[in-house]
Scaffold this active site. Structure first.
Site, PDB file in Angstrom:
ATOM      1  N   GLU A 212       0.844  -1.209   0.000  1.00 49.88           N
ATOM      2  CA  GLU A 212       0.000   0.000   0.000  1.00 49.88           C
ATOM      3  C   GLU A 212       0.879   1.258   0.000  1.00 49.88           C
ATOM      4  OE1 GLU A 212      -3.373  -0.604  -0.393  1.00 49.88           O
ATOM      5  OE2 GLU A 212      -3.333   1.544  -0.808  1.00 49.88           O
TER       6      GLU A 212
HETATM    7  C1  LIG Z   1       2.802  -9.689   0.822  1.00 46.37           C
HETATM    8  C2  LIG Z   1       2.564  -8.644  -0.209  1.00 46.37           C
HETATM    9  C3  LIG Z   1       1.279  -8.324  -0.583  1.00 46.37           C
HETATM   10  C4  LIG Z   1       1.042  -7.380  -1.579  1.00 46.37           C
HETATM   11  N1  LIG Z   1      -0.232  -7.126  -1.995  1.00 46.37           N
HETATM   12  C5  LIG Z   1      -0.436  -6.363  -3.104  1.00 46.37           C
HETATM   13  C6  LIG Z   1      -1.722  -6.241  -3.691  1.00 46.37           C
HETATM   14  O1  LIG Z   1      -2.701  -6.777  -3.190  1.00 46.37           O
HETATM   15  N2  LIG Z   1      -1.846  -5.522  -4.832  1.00 46.37           N
HETATM   16  C7  LIG Z   1      -0.789  -4.909  -5.415  1.00 46.37           C
HETATM   17  O2  LIG Z   1      -0.971  -4.286  -6.446  1.00 46.37           O
HETATM   18  N3  LIG Z   1       0.452  -4.983  -4.871  1.00 46.37           N
HETATM   19  C8  LIG Z   1       0.643  -5.692  -3.732  1.00 46.37           C
HETATM   20  N4  LIG Z   1       1.893  -5.808  -3.192  1.00 46.37           N
HETATM   21  C9  LIG Z   1       2.990  -5.100  -3.807  1.00 46.37           C
HETATM   22  C10 LIG Z   1       3.467  -3.944  -2.964  1.00 46.37           C
HETATM   23  O3  LIG Z   1       2.541  -2.902  -3.014  1.00 46.37           O
HETATM   24  C11 LIG Z   1       4.852  -3.558  -3.471  1.00 46.37           C
HETATM   25  O4  LIG Z   1       5.730  -4.584  -3.041  1.00 46.37           O
HETATM   26  C12 LIG Z   1       5.296  -2.218  -2.965  1.00 46.37           C
HETATM   27  O5  LIG Z   1       4.520  -1.206  -3.526  1.00 46.37           O
HETATM   28  C13 LIG Z   1       6.754  -1.948  -3.275  1.00 46.37           C
HETATM   29  O6  LIG Z   1       7.052  -2.240  -4.603  1.00 46.37           O
HETATM   30  P1  LIG Z   1       8.298  -3.191  -4.952  1.00 46.37           P
HETATM   31  O7  LIG Z   1       8.161  -4.434  -4.156  1.00 46.37           O
HETATM   32  O8  LIG Z   1       8.383  -3.321  -6.409  1.00 46.37           O
HETATM   33  O9  LIG Z   1       9.524  -2.436  -4.385  1.00 46.37           O
HETATM   34  P2  LIG Z   1      10.293  -1.247  -5.123  1.00 46.37           P
HETATM   35  O10 LIG Z   1       9.315  -0.283  -5.654  1.00 46.37           O
HETATM   36  O11 LIG Z   1      11.283  -1.823  -6.042  1.00 46.37           O
HETATM   37  O12 LIG Z   1      11.015  -0.583  -3.889  1.00 46.37           O
HETATM   38  C14 LIG Z   1      12.234  -1.109  -3.340  1.00 46.37           C
HETATM   39  C15 LIG Z   1      12.760  -0.080  -2.349  1.00 46.37           C
HETATM   40  O13 LIG Z   1      13.000   1.155  -3.011  1.00 46.37           O
HETATM   41  C16 LIG Z   1      12.262   2.203  -2.405  1.00 46.37           C
HETATM   42  N5  LIG Z   1      11.769   3.095  -3.457  1.00 46.37           N
HETATM   43  C17 LIG Z   1      11.246   2.763  -4.644  1.00 46.37           C
HETATM   44  N6  LIG Z   1      10.917   3.860  -5.328  1.00 46.37           N
HETATM   45  C18 LIG Z   1      11.241   4.908  -4.572  1.00 46.37           C
HETATM   46  C19 LIG Z   1      11.159   6.312  -4.727  1.00 46.37           C
HETATM   47  N7  LIG Z   1      10.655   6.876  -5.813  1.00 46.37           N
HETATM   48  N8  LIG Z   1      11.602   7.098  -3.715  1.00 46.37           N
HETATM   49  C20 LIG Z   1      12.092   6.559  -2.583  1.00 46.37           C
HETATM   50  N9  LIG Z   1      12.213   5.240  -2.389  1.00 46.37           N
HETATM   51  C21 LIG Z   1      11.781   4.424  -3.361  1.00 46.37           C
HETATM   52  C22 LIG Z   1      11.125   1.541  -1.661  1.00 46.37           C
HETATM   53  O14 LIG Z   1      10.689   2.324  -0.560  1.00 46.37           O
HETATM   54  C23 LIG Z   1      11.781   0.234  -1.225  1.00 46.37           C
HETATM   55  O15 LIG Z   1      12.485   0.440  -0.041  1.00 46.37           O
HETATM   56  C24 LIG Z   1       2.131  -6.717  -2.167  1.00 46.37           C
HETATM   57  C25 LIG Z   1       3.432  -7.011  -1.753  1.00 46.37           C
HETATM   58  C26 LIG Z   1       3.656  -7.970  -0.808  1.00 46.37           C
HETATM   59  C27 LIG Z   1       5.070  -8.290  -0.412  1.00 46.37           C
END
Ligand SMILES: Cc1cc2nc3c(=O)[nH]c(=O)nc-3n(C[C@H](O)[C@H](O)[C@H](O)COP(=O)(O)OP(=O)(O)OC[C@H]3O[C@@H](n4cnc5c(N)ncnc54)[C@H](O)[C@@H]3O)c2cc1C
Length: 616
Positions: free
Chosen positions: A445
């Protein structure tokens, strides 16, 4: 009370809802006329009882069993089925749903309180409820009449479950990088093709069908979030008469093997592997993200609630354990070999951990309840000005609820493990599961860093910074009003110092913007979010402390008690003890906890930009 079973601080819940916010006042509006204070109290008690008696016995069992895929479909742990059904039958899973759809039409604040208990009882299960109502709300708010008719009631009744499909392998925080496509085939109907990952409740055998709310890009739409549209994509198509039709070419590829929330299936879904996946547009083309954003405040606040729920459960277990576990002697008798062994609650170090946990839990509760109460006030506002004021508050506090409460919740649970010592690390106690489950909340989220950017880069500068100014004004008004408070003036003075530092920090960040650009400001955005959130929570705790002093004064007068310090009265009078404790947690929070968060900004105050320059 038990160190292994779910317990909630029902006294603090009652105080926050009834004595401080006085949520019964909502019944003065036509919308919530049925929800007077007595009704709300009863529903809170019943909701909590349901969470403890019916849902929480499944917490550990469902964690151990986990979800699995059989014949291409997800099976959730068996023990979830009964509480799932009952949650819908009794209305606990659909409290905010309007009566038109068979729901209670209850205030959001009531939903929040009961959900505090439901999350603590089994987060994996309660996520099904949140996601289903989130997806149904989207269809109900932006969908066509025929979509509403087909899906919404069944979702609110739990017959169909729902999901939110934003993430893709290359599009996590950067939702706008999504490549799932949509090609128009007839009016309002599109062919969907692409892969979504991390989809919570992505598939299950709890309902008859799974309804996905999917963000996809219509062919020819611009790149980025502006090109995204929102679609209803059922796993199985639904005929016009409501019966289930053909499979809609949605494939459950896999579910994640993950750290926590084992009862919640997190799925990789392929849409249209065979070119036959249909999606029905919700609202207009290109408005997908703005529709999602309209729902975002609620979803983010309720994700913040996970921090409170699990931390609250952890604190209650830790407190009970500290009264049970005998270890060592009292520090004042450490040289006496004959000294009796004591329970660990006597050790100052354990007490420091417990007060940190307790004060943070109460602060999170204050912040979340207050923010959601503003959502209710917004709905029943009599004037545009009142509505705008409540909305501004919600807008500004939402990233704090999500970012701060999920981080603090995790911190509290990990301290809980420390209070238990070795057993806290084992599966004999719920603490390790609470810790694993709590770890997801700062990630999904929108990660904490994304919340911080939302706060600093959008909310704080929105409308020339009016939201931030309004919040600072509210702080100032409270300080002015209680500057001479007989018991709280010192704490208000300390609080005033924090507000001044906050204001200086915000001015300093404008300076950094000039010298180091947005990169410099973004570097300390997350520490800033943590700091301003702690001050906002401290402000609310101070409001509670004012109420507590009044109540304590009344009790003292009624019972003819003078100074509480040299009286055994507190041991006999539970209410007096509660109010006296509230003053202590508030003072501790303002004097000792807010500075913990202020310290996170030390680098920013020194204008230290090493993190930007170092070569990793
Ligand atoms: C158990 C679980 C349930 C989930 N459920 C859903 C769901 O129901 N629907 C759905 O759509 N998604 C879902 N997600 C996905 C979740 O929303 C994403 O994992 C999350 O938004 C982060 O994206 P990412 O994993 O690609 O990490 P990334 O975006 O790659 O981020 C990696 C790191 O970089 C940082 N970062 C990235 N971009 C920036 C920026 N611009 N500025 C500063 N820091 C940044 C982040 O804070 C993080 O620390 C779920 C994830 C998990 C693990």
């Amino acid at each position: 009370m038990s160190s292994t079973e779910l317990t909630l601080d029902q006294r603090d819940i009652r105080f926050a809802a009834q004595e401080w916010l006085k949520i019964g006042q909502l019944s003065e509006s036509e919308k919530f006329a049925e929800f007077d204070q007595d009704t709300l109290d009863l529903m809170v008690q019943e909701g909590i009882r349901f969470a403890i008696d019916v849902v929480s016995p499944t917490r550990s069992e469902s964690d151990r069993e986990g979800c699995r895929i059989e014949d291409g479909r997800v099976k959730v742990p068996k023990c979830l089925h009964e509480p799932y059904q009952q949650s819908y039958e009794l209305g606990w899973a659909s409290m905010g749903v309007s009566q038109e759809y068979g729901g209670m039409g209850a205030p959001a604040t009531l939903g929040l309180i009961v959900n505090e208990a439901m999350n603590g009882a089994n987060l994996g299960l309660s996520m099904f409820f949140g996601l289903t109502s989130g997806a149904a709300d989207l269809i109900d708010t932006y969908g066509s009449d025929s979509l509403k008719q087909k899906y919404v009631a069944k979702m609110y009744q739990g017959k169909f479950t729902g999901t939110m499909c934003l993430s893709e392998p290359q599009a996590g925080s950067d939702v706008g990088a999504g490549t799932t496509s949509a090609e128009s085939v007839e009016d309002g109907v599109y062919k969907i093709k692409g892969s979504k990952c991390w989809i919570s409740s992505g598939d299950s055998d709890l309902g008859e069908n799974v309804i996905h709310a999917v963000l996809a890009r219509v062919k020819g739409a611009p790149d980025g979030t502006k090109g995204l549209s929102l679609f209803v994509v059922p796993h199985t198509r639904v005929n016009d008469d409501g019966s289930l039709g053909d499979w809609n070419d949605v494939t459950v590829v896999s579910i994640e093997d993950k750290l926590g929330i084992h009862a919640s299936p997190t799925a990789v879904l392929n849409f249209g592997e065979n070119g036959d996946c249909l999606g029905w547009i919700i609202g207009e083309e290109g408005k997908g993200i703005s529709s999602m954003f309209m729902m975002m405040n609620g979803a983010r606040i309720f994700t913040g609630l996970i921090g409170l729920s699990l931390a609250g459960a952890a604190y209650e277990n830790a407190r009970t354990y500290a009264y049970e576990r005998v270890q060592g002697t009292n520090i004042s008798k450490i040289r006496d070999p004959e000294a009796p062994r004591v329970t660990i609650v006597e050790h100052p170090a354990v007490r420091l951990n417990l007060i940190n946990m307790k004060a943070k839990v109460e602060a999170m509760r204050a912040l979340l309840y207050y923010t959601v109460f503003q959502l209710d006030l917004e709905l029943i506002a009599k004037t545009d000005e009142e509505r705008q004021k409540a909305q501004n508050m919600v807008d500004l506090l939402t990233p704090m609820c999500k970012g701060w409460c999920t981080e603090v919740g995790l911190d509290v649970v990990q301290v809980g493990i420390q209070v238990l010592g070795g057993v806290g690390y084992t599966k004999d106690f719920p603490m390790e599961q609470l810790f694993r489950d709590a770890r997801i909340a700062p990630i999904y989220e929108g990660t904490t860093d994304i919340q911080a950017l939302d706060l600093v880069g959008r909310k704080m500068i929105q409308n020339d910074g009016i939201l931030f100014q309004q919040l600072m004004e509210q702080f100032s008004q409270s300080i002015e009003k209680h500057r001479e408070h007989p018991e709280l003036s010192e704490i208000f003075k300390t609080f005033e110092g924090h507000c001044e530092t906050l204001y200086e920090t915000s001015l300093g960040s404008q300076e950094v913007l000039k010298t180091r650009g947005m990169e410099g400001v973004a570097l300390y955005a997350t520490p800033f979010l943590m700091y301003i959130s702690s001050i906002s929570a401290g402000w609310l705790l101070l409001q509670q402390a004012v109420v507590a002093t009044e109540k304590l004064g009344q009790i003292k007068t009624e019972n003819g008690v003078g100074d509480l310090a040299d009286s055994s009265f507190l041991k006999e009078n539970e209410d007096a003890l509660f109010y006296a404790n509230k003053l202590k947690t508030t003072r501790y929070f303002v004097e000792a906890i807010i500075p913990q968060f202020e310290a996170l900004l030390a680098g920013g105050r020194k204008q230290n930009f090493d993190a930007l320059e170092i070569v990793f």
